[in-house]
Scaffold this motif. Structure first.
Motif, PDB file in Angstrom:
ATOM      1  N   ALA A  12      42.529 -13.464  56.221  1.00 46.58           N
ATOM      2  CA  ALA A  12      43.962 -13.619  55.984  1.00 46.58           C
ATOM      3  C   ALA A  12      44.275 -13.600  54.498  1.00 46.58           C
ATOM      4  CB  ALA A  12      44.456 -14.919  56.601  1.00 46.58           C
ATOM      5  N   SER A  13      43.260 -13.687  53.661  1.00 47.93           N
ATOM      6  CA  SER A  13      43.481 -13.706  52.221  1.00 47.93           C
ATOM      7  C   SER A  13      43.096 -12.365  51.600  1.00 47.93           C
ATOM      8  CB  SER A  13      42.682 -14.831  51.577  1.00 47.93           C
ATOM      9  OG  SER A  13      41.310 -14.610  51.782  1.00 47.93           O
ATOM     10  N   ILE A  14      43.298 -12.263  50.311  1.00 49.64           N
ATOM     11  CA  ILE A  14      43.028 -11.029  49.583  1.00 49.64           C
ATOM     12  C   ILE A  14      41.523 -10.847  49.403  1.00 49.64           C
ATOM     13  CG2 ILE A  14      43.361  -9.850  47.380  1.00 49.64           C
ATOM     14  CD1 ILE A  14      46.002 -11.356  47.141  1.00 49.64           C
ATOM     15  N   VAL A  15      41.065  -9.593  49.602  1.00 51.62           N
ATOM     16  CA  VAL A  15      39.657  -9.258  49.452  1.00 51.62           C
ATOM     17  C   VAL A  15      39.547  -8.107  48.463  1.00 51.62           C
ATOM     18  CG1 VAL A  15      37.604  -8.416  50.661  1.00 51.62           C
ATOM     19  CG2 VAL A  15      39.191  -9.939  51.829  1.00 51.62           C
ATOM     20  N   THR A  16      38.581  -8.185  47.560  1.00 51.63           N
ATOM     21  CA  THR A  16      38.361  -7.098  46.615  1.00 51.63           C
ATOM     22  C   THR A  16      37.720  -5.927  47.344  1.00 51.63           C
ATOM     23  OG1 THR A  16      38.030  -8.711  44.858  1.00 51.63           O
ATOM     24  CG2 THR A  16      37.268  -6.478  44.436  1.00 51.63           C
ATOM     25  N   ARG A  17      38.269  -4.735  47.158  1.00 51.97           N
ATOM     26  CA  ARG A  17      37.780  -3.538  47.850  1.00 51.97           C
ATOM     27  C   ARG A  17      37.205  -2.549  46.854  1.00 51.97           C
ATOM     28  NH1 ARG A  17      38.054  -4.594  53.343  1.00 51.97           N
ATOM     29  NH2 ARG A  17      39.936  -5.779  53.704  1.00 51.97           N
ATOM     30  N   ASN A  18      36.191  -1.817  47.283  1.00 46.56           N
ATOM     31  CA  ASN A  18      35.628  -0.735  46.490  1.00 46.56           C
ATOM     32  C   ASN A  18      36.444   0.520  46.796  1.00 46.56           C
ATOM     33  OD1 ASN A  18      34.111   1.179  45.197  1.00 46.56           O
ATOM     34  ND2 ASN A  18      32.159   0.555  46.093  1.00 46.56           N
ATOM     35  N   MET A  19      37.086   1.066  45.782  1.00 43.19           N
ATOM     36  CA  MET A  19      37.978   2.206  45.989  1.00 43.19           C
ATOM     37  C   MET A  19      37.239   3.445  46.493  1.00 43.19           C
ATOM     38  SD  MET A  19      40.892   1.005  45.493  1.00 43.19           S
ATOM     39  CE  MET A  19      42.026   2.347  45.283  1.00 43.19           C
ATOM     40  N   SER A  20      35.974   3.594  46.115  1.00 41.68           N
ATOM     41  CA  SER A  20      35.226   4.762  46.587  1.00 41.68           C
ATOM     42  C   SER A  20      34.977   4.695  48.097  1.00 41.68           C
ATOM     43  CB  SER A  20      33.909   4.906  45.823  1.00 41.68           C
ATOM     44  OG  SER A  20      33.093   3.775  46.026  1.00 41.68           O
ATOM     45  N   ASP A  21      34.926   3.485  48.663  1.00 45.48           N
ATOM     46  CA  ASP A  21      34.783   3.350  50.112  1.00 45.48           C
ATOM     47  C   ASP A  21      36.018   3.883  50.833  1.00 45.48           C
ATOM     48  OD1 ASP A  21      32.338   2.176  49.729  1.00 45.48           O
ATOM     49  OD2 ASP A  21      33.039   0.122  50.068  1.00 45.48           O
ATOM     50  N   LEU A  22      37.186   3.712  50.221  1.00 46.26           N
ATOM     51  CA  LEU A  22      38.421   4.189  50.833  1.00 46.26           C
ATOM     52  C   LEU A  22      38.522   5.709  50.818  1.00 46.26           C
ATOM     53  CD1 LEU A  22      40.990   1.620  49.389  1.00 46.26           C
ATOM     54  CD2 LEU A  22      39.957   1.634  51.658  1.00 46.26           C
ATOM     55  N   ALA A  23      37.861   6.332  49.845  1.00 49.19           N
ATOM     56  CA  ALA A  23      37.966   7.789  49.696  1.00 49.19           C
ATOM     57  C   ALA A  23      36.895   8.551  50.464  1.00 49.19           C
ATOM     58  CB  ALA A  23      37.900   8.151  48.221  1.00 49.19           C
ATOM     59  N   VAL A  24      36.007   7.872  51.148  1.00 49.13           N
ATOM     60  CA  VAL A  24      34.899   8.548  51.834  1.00 49.13           C
ATOM     61  C   VAL A  24      35.413   9.511  52.912  1.00 49.13           C
ATOM     62  CG1 VAL A  24      32.939   8.164  53.383  1.00 49.13           C
ATOM     63  CG2 VAL A  24      33.227   6.732  51.369  1.00 49.13           C
ATOM     64  N   ASP A  25      36.316   9.069  53.764  1.00 49.38           N
ATOM     65  CA  ASP A  25      36.780   9.904  54.882  1.00 49.38           C
ATOM     66  C   ASP A  25      37.670  11.056  54.443  1.00 49.38           C
ATOM     67  OD1 ASP A  25      35.393   8.359  56.680  1.00 49.38           O
ATOM     68  OD2 ASP A  25      37.109   7.090  57.167  1.00 49.38           O
ATOM     69  N   THR A  26      38.572  10.800  53.503  1.00 47.07           N
ATOM     70  CA  THR A  26      39.555  11.819  53.126  1.00 47.07           C
ATOM     71  C   THR A  26      39.161  12.597  51.883  1.00 47.07           C
ATOM     72  OG1 THR A  26      40.798  10.253  51.785  1.00 47.07           O
ATOM     73  CG2 THR A  26      41.452  10.484  54.101  1.00 47.07           C
ATOM     74  N   GLY A  27      38.313  12.026  51.048  1.00 50.20           N
ATOM     75  CA  GLY A  27      37.946  12.667  49.794  1.00 50.20           C
ATOM     76  C   GLY A  27      38.949  12.394  48.688  1.00 50.20           C
ATOM     77  N   ASN A  28      39.989  11.628  48.990  1.00 52.07           N
ATOM     78  CA  ASN A  28      41.028  11.357  48.017  1.00 52.07           C
ATOM     79  C   ASN A  28      41.541   9.930  48.241  1.00 52.07           C
ATOM     80  OD1 ASN A  28      43.384  11.232  46.493  1.00 52.07           O
ATOM     81  ND2 ASN A  28      43.986  13.327  46.972  1.00 52.07           N
ATOM     82  N   VAL A  29      41.469   9.113  47.198  1.00 52.55           N
ATOM     83  CA  VAL A  29      41.895   7.717  47.310  1.00 52.55           C
ATOM     84  C   VAL A  29      43.379   7.631  47.653  1.00 52.55           C
ATOM     85  CG1 VAL A  29      42.186   5.544  46.044  1.00 52.55           C
ATOM     86  CG2 VAL A  29      40.143   6.899  45.710  1.00 52.55           C
ATOM     87  N   TYR A  30      44.183   8.475  47.028  1.00 52.43           N
ATOM     88  CA  TYR A  30      45.623   8.410  47.240  1.00 52.43           C
ATOM     89  C   TYR A  30      46.013   8.806  48.659  1.00 52.43           C
ATOM     90  CZ  TYR A  30      45.435   7.960  42.231  1.00 52.43           C
ATOM     91  OH  TYR A  30      45.131   7.525  40.983  1.00 52.43           O
ATOM     92  N   GLU A  31      45.326   9.783  49.210  1.00 52.94           N
ATOM     93  CA  GLU A  31      45.586  10.173  50.598  1.00 52.94           C
ATOM     94  C   GLU A  31      45.207   9.030  51.542  1.00 52.94           C
ATOM     95  OE1 GLU A  31      44.387  13.692  53.767  1.00 52.94           O
ATOM     96  OE2 GLU A  31      43.814  13.898  51.672  1.00 52.94           O
ATOM     97  N   SER A  32      44.079   8.385  51.256  1.00 53.22           N
ATOM     98  CA  SER A  32      43.655   7.248  52.076  1.00 53.22           C
ATOM     99  C   SER A  32      44.672   6.117  52.002  1.00 53.22           C
ATOM    100  CB  SER A  32      42.290   6.736  51.604  1.00 53.22           C
ATOM    101  OG  SER A  32      41.304   7.716  51.771  1.00 53.22           O
ATOM    102  N   LEU A  33      45.178   5.843  50.810  1.00 51.44           N
ATOM    103  CA  LEU A  33      46.163   4.772  50.655  1.00 51.44           C
ATOM    104  C   LEU A  33      47.477   5.113  51.363  1.00 51.44           C
ATOM    105  CD1 LEU A  33      45.577   3.627  46.974  1.00 51.44           C
ATOM    106  CD2 LEU A  33      44.870   2.497  49.079  1.00 51.44           C
ATOM    107  N   ALA A  34      47.853   6.384  51.365  1.00 49.59           N
ATOM    108  CA  ALA A  34      49.065   6.794  52.079  1.00 49.59           C
ATOM    109  C   ALA A  34      48.894   6.571  53.583  1.00 49.59           C
ATOM    110  CB  ALA A  34      49.381   8.257  51.790  1.00 49.59           C
TER     111      ALA A  34
END
Length: 109
Positions: free
Chosen positions: A9-31
């Protein structure tokens, strides 16, 4: 809406490269994550409003305000739930979100 107990329920630090693995683009993943978080938020708000609508009265008197403990408990339950953004991030990292990107040929470019 059923929420997983494993989501913090609280804030967790995330590795941005983990978010970009599926899409290849961090911004697309965030969208994608932000659109899913909006969907979750709308669904939770609808659930909360439907549960609180059961307690709606046309006349407000002082006794009813203090006696409505069930309404307070429902509100507290929803306040303790993980934020929609956290749920959406977990769903994305676990591969539970379906998304598609139309190719340039399909869009007519």
């Amino acid at each position: 809406m059923k929420t997983p107990n494993s989501v913090s329920a609280s804030i967790v630090t995330r590795n941005m490269s983990d978010l970009a693995v599926d899409t290849g683009n961090v911004y697309e993943s965030l969208a994608i994550i932000s659109k899913r978080a909006n969907q979750i938020s709308v669904k939770l708000k609808e659930e909360l409003n439907s549960k609180l609508a059961e307690f709606a009265t046309t006349v407000d008197n002082l006794e009813e305000v203090f006696e409505n403990r069930e309404q307070i408990e429902i509100s507290k339950h929803y306040e303790r739930l993980p934020k929609p953004t956290n749920l959406a991030i977990e769903e994305f990292l676990e591969g539970k979100i379906y998304y598609r990107t139309p190719s340039a040929e399909e869009s007519g470019e």
